[in-house]
Scaffold this active site. Structure first.
Site, PDB file in Angstrom:
ATOM      1  CG  ASP A 155      15.768  30.509  50.278  1.00  0.00           C
ATOM      2  OD1 ASP A 155      15.844  31.019  51.411  1.00  0.00           O
ATOM      3  OD2 ASP A 155      15.097  31.026  49.356  1.00  0.00           O
ATOM      4  CE  LYS A 199      19.034  32.536  50.538  1.00  0.00           C
ATOM      5  NZ  LYS A 199      18.430  32.403  51.874  1.00  0.00           N
ATOM      6  CE  LYS A 235      24.609  27.056  57.364  1.00  0.00           C
ATOM      7  NZ  LYS A 235      24.070  26.729  56.015  1.00  0.00           N
TER       8      LYS A 235
HETATM    9  P1  NDP Z   1       9.521  26.444  49.633  1.00  0.00           P
HETATM   10  O1  NDP Z   1      10.047  26.279  48.279  1.00  0.00           O
HETATM   11  O2  NDP Z   1       9.414  25.265  50.521  1.00  0.00           O
HETATM   12  O3  NDP Z   1       8.077  27.120  49.607  1.00  0.00           O
HETATM   13  C1  NDP Z   1       7.888  28.364  49.011  1.00  0.00           C
HETATM   14  C2  NDP Z   1       6.417  28.732  49.095  1.00  0.00           C
HETATM   15  O4  NDP Z   1       6.259  30.078  48.685  1.00  0.00           O
HETATM   16  C3  NDP Z   1       5.558  27.899  48.168  1.00  0.00           C
HETATM   17  O5  NDP Z   1       4.278  27.777  48.703  1.00  0.00           O
HETATM   18  C4  NDP Z   1       5.557  28.752  46.900  1.00  0.00           C
HETATM   19  O6  NDP Z   1       4.452  28.530  46.056  1.00  0.00           O
HETATM   20  C5  NDP Z   1       5.514  30.141  47.470  1.00  0.00           C
HETATM   21  N1  NDP Z   1       6.168  31.054  46.524  1.00  0.00           N
HETATM   22  C6  NDP Z   1       7.463  31.052  46.154  1.00  0.00           C
HETATM   23  N2  NDP Z   1       7.721  31.985  45.237  1.00  0.00           N
HETATM   24  C7  NDP Z   1       6.549  32.598  45.031  1.00  0.00           C
HETATM   25  C8  NDP Z   1       6.159  33.660  44.204  1.00  0.00           C
HETATM   26  N3  NDP Z   1       7.036  34.283  43.381  1.00  0.00           N
HETATM   27  N4  NDP Z   1       4.862  34.054  44.267  1.00  0.00           N
HETATM   28  C9  NDP Z   1       3.978  33.435  45.084  1.00  0.00           C
HETATM   29  N5  NDP Z   1       4.304  32.402  45.894  1.00  0.00           N
HETATM   30  C10 NDP Z   1       5.553  32.001  45.861  1.00  0.00           C
HETATM   31  O7  NDP Z   1      10.444  27.569  50.316  1.00  0.00           O
HETATM   32  P2  NDP Z   1      10.626  27.923  51.843  1.00  0.00           P
HETATM   33  O8  NDP Z   1       9.383  27.660  52.597  1.00  0.00           O
HETATM   34  O9  NDP Z   1      11.894  27.301  52.291  1.00  0.00           O
HETATM   35  O10 NDP Z   1      10.904  29.493  51.781  1.00  0.00           O
HETATM   36  C11 NDP Z   1       9.855  30.459  51.912  1.00  0.00           C
HETATM   37  C12 NDP Z   1      10.455  31.796  52.296  1.00  0.00           C
HETATM   38  O11 NDP Z   1      11.144  31.663  53.548  1.00  0.00           O
HETATM   39  C13 NDP Z   1      11.497  32.374  51.343  1.00  0.00           C
HETATM   40  O12 NDP Z   1      11.401  33.777  51.363  1.00  0.00           O
HETATM   41  C14 NDP Z   1      12.812  31.966  51.968  1.00  0.00           C
HETATM   42  O13 NDP Z   1      13.877  32.810  51.571  1.00  0.00           O
HETATM   43  C15 NDP Z   1      12.483  32.133  53.432  1.00  0.00           C
HETATM   44  N6  NDP Z   1      13.311  31.422  54.384  1.00  0.00           N
HETATM   45  C16 NDP Z   1      13.492  30.072  54.296  1.00  0.00           C
HETATM   46  C17 NDP Z   1      14.253  29.416  55.231  1.00  0.00           C
HETATM   47  C18 NDP Z   1      14.411  27.935  55.228  1.00  0.00           C
HETATM   48  O14 NDP Z   1      15.012  27.420  56.165  1.00  0.00           O
HETATM   49  N7  NDP Z   1      13.874  27.205  54.265  1.00  0.00           N
HETATM   50  C19 NDP Z   1      14.941  30.149  56.304  1.00  0.00           C
HETATM   51  C20 NDP Z   1      14.613  31.557  56.364  1.00  0.00           C
HETATM   52  C21 NDP Z   1      13.849  32.147  55.413  1.00  0.00           C
HETATM   53  P3  NDP Z   1       4.640  27.642  44.732  1.00  0.00           P
HETATM   54  O15 NDP Z   1       4.838  26.243  45.225  1.00  0.00           O
HETATM   55  O16 NDP Z   1       3.385  27.834  43.985  1.00  0.00           O
HETATM   56  O17 NDP Z   1       5.842  28.186  44.024  1.00  0.00           O
HETATM   57  O1  2IT Z   2      17.094  32.560  54.490  1.00  0.00           O
HETATM   58  C1  2IT Z   2      17.630  31.738  55.261  1.00  0.00           C
HETATM   59  O2  2IT Z   2      17.998  32.053  56.389  1.00  0.00           O
HETATM   60  C2  2IT Z   2      17.758  30.354  54.802  1.00  0.00           C
HETATM   61  N1  2IT Z   2      17.309  30.027  53.711  1.00  0.00           N
HETATM   62  C3  2IT Z   2      18.445  29.348  55.658  1.00  0.00           C
HETATM   63  C4  2IT Z   2      19.943  29.452  55.531  1.00  0.00           C
HETATM   64  C5  2IT Z   2      20.734  28.353  56.195  1.00  0.00           C
HETATM   65  O3  2IT Z   2      21.940  28.346  55.950  1.00  0.00           O
HETATM   66  O4  2IT Z   2      20.188  27.530  56.927  1.00  0.00           O
END
Ligand code: NDP
Ligand code: 2IT
Length: 448
Positions: free
Chosen positions: A168, A128, A92
């Site tokens: 993600d 992942k 997952k």
């Molecule tokens: P999104 O794609 O929705 O948003 C990502 C954000 O981070 C955007 O604002 C983006 O800016 C910025 N970003 C991404 N890459 C870079 C970079 N290399 N340098 C600077 N800014 C960057 O992703 P999420 O919000 O879903 O994910 C954000 C983080 O949270 C990640 O680390 C992800 O692994 C983690 N995460 C996500 C989960 C989920 O449920 N979605 C669960 C747990 C963790 P820009 O638009 O300019 O690229």
């Molecule tokens: O980093 C994370 O935990 C996620 N992007 C969510 C994974 C999931 O299976 O909901």
């Protein structure tokens, strides 16, 4: 047994096997370092090769993803799925679409996911995936054709009892919809539980969209409460402006805090009146524009492409963008401004040097595998609802999320106290608590 030498051997083998996988090495070092006190108490885990097996994924898939852009040109991306560990349940973890994606990044994320998922207490293993595809500037049609091609290879490895991806970076409800449609078409099965993060209305769970951001704030709230603080009246900085950031901001505001700054990869914006969430959602989720557009629409806001969002003074910082975004200098600036707590909404956003600065300064630090586990926990709730063909209300689902986050927080503290004598060492607590659950299952299941 010389535990330190044994751990070092395991780590050197990780480096030898995967040279160049810098992010994976970083994540593995952190976890392995935490395990020293565990192996001192449980030498049997060394005997059954748990560590050697944990750092080697059960299966790693890499595949070509050809697709045709709107101009008729053939494009080729690389697809990945690392099925890391299935001791506790089906693999997952999310899919990331970002040009920086490579095997080392997918492995670091998959490795973290093992312990995060274990911490939720739910029946989910760790995995992942993703691609170096860049969705920025691509039309809906291009994104759809890419997702269809990606799933045309990946589908044979998935299943509600085998491997269950979600979103993600770069993968949200739109992409999950396209991926699900292609899976259904190829397999001729309406297998709701094969993907999570589906829109509510055809199998998605209430609160999944909000879960990671909300959960991170719940975790930070618990850390603050341990020192008699709350979010009420606090200045907060959030990095990123994507899925996790937006709903972290929403929950901070609901708890009486004010988020004064957020960012994207082009820079950061400061809005001393507090981020206007409706405008941010409109810019990022509907118009899919850069945050600069927010600043242009709001007279109280200013945008900066120089420096970092951590230059803005705050009492709580929630890094919600990407790995290694908080460097040593950022941590020093945060400490100088009197930050009380840092909770990682993103995966590994703080460099080891930044974490060390927080540790030395006594700043509360919530590592991602604990603080951002609300997303995957709610994915597991989505799987439960899909399996029983029911839908829970928003309020009921949010209450379950809050219970999971408080449980993780309490377990981290108790474990850190037992193995290190300091309940506030959430890094030790999360690594050890996650490891113990996975190791017990691996030991019971034999050498597989
Ligand atoms: P999104 O794609 O929705 O948003 C990502 C954000 O981070 C955007 O604002 C983006 O800016 C910025 N970003 C991404 N890459 C870079 C970079 N290399 N340098 C600077 N800014 C960057 O992703 P999420 O919000 O879903 O994910 C954000 C983080 O949270 C990640 O680390 C992800 O692994 C983690 N995460 C996500 C989960 C989920 O449920 N979605 C669960 C747990 C963790 P820009 O638009 O300019 O690229
Ligand atoms: O980093 C994370 O935990 C996620 N992007 C969510 C994974 C999931 O299976 O909901």
């Amino acid at each position: 047994m010389d535990v330190s030498a044994y751990i070092e051997d395991v780590y050197q083998e990780v480096r030898r096997r995967g040279p160049g996988e810098a992010e994976f090495h970083q994540a593995a070092t952190e976890v392995l370092t935490s395990l020293r006190p565990v192996l001192e108490r449980h030498p049997e885990y060394a005997g059954s090769g748990i560590l050697e097996r944990l750092v080697e994924p059960e299966r790693q898939l890499m595949f070509r993803v050809p697709w045709v852009d709107d101009a008729g040109r053939v494009r080729v991306n690389r697809g990945f799925r690392v099925e890391f560990n299935s001791a506790l349940g089906p693999y997952k973890g999310g899919l990331r679409f970002h040009p920086s994606v490579n095997l080392g990044i997918v492995k670091f994320l998959g490795f973290e996911q093992i312990f995060k998922n274990a911490l939720t207490g739910m029946a989910i293993g760790g995995g992942k995936g993703g691609s170096d595809f860049d969705p920025k500037g691509r039309s809906d049609g291009e994104v759809m054709r890419f997702c269809q091609s990606f799933m045309t290879e990946l589908y044979r490895h998935l299943g509600e009892h085998t491997d269950v991806p979600a979103g993600d970076i770069g993968v949200g409800a739109r992409e999950i919809g396209f991926l699900f449609g292609q899976y259904k078409r190829i397999t001729n099965r309406y297998e709701s539980g094969v993907l999570t993060g589906k829109p509510v209305g055809w199998g998605g769970s209430n609160v999944r969209t909000e879960a990671t951001g909300y959960g991170t704030v719940y975790f930070a709230e618990e850390m603050l409460a341990g020192r008699g603080h709350s979010f009420d009246g606090r200045r907060v900085v959030v990095s990123g402006s994507g899925n996790v950031a937006v709903y972290a901001i929403e929950k901070v505001h609901a708890l009486g805090g004010t988020v004064v700054a957020c960012s994207d990869s082009s820079g950061y914006l400061v809005d001393e009146d507090g981020i206007d969430l409706a405008l941010l959602k409109e810019v990022k989720e509907v118009r899919r524009e850069r945050i600069q557009a927010y600043a242009e629409a709001r007279p109280t806001a200013r945008f900066s492409s120089r420096g970092t969002v951590y230059d803005v003074p705050c009492e709580v910082a929630l890094p919600c963008a990407t790995q290694n975004e908080v460097r040593r200098d950022d941590a020093v600036a945060l400490v100088k401004h009197g930050v009380l707590a840092v909770a990682e909404g993103a995966n590994m956003p703080c460099t080891p040097e930044a974490v060390e600065v927080f540790r030395e300064a006594g700043v509360l630090f919530g590592p991602g595998k604990a603080a951002n586990a609300g997303g995957v926990a709610t994915s597991a709730l989505e799987m439960q609802q899909n399996a029983s063909r029911t839908t829970w209300s928003f309020a009921d689902t949010e209450a379950k999320l809050a219970t999971v986050m408080r449980g993780i927080h309490a377990e981290c503290r108790a474990t850190a106290e037992t193995y290190g004598g300091n309940a506030e060492d959430y890094v030790l607590g999360s690594n050890v608590a996650g490891f113990l659950r996975v190791a017990a299952a691996m030991a019971a299941q034999g050498v597989v």
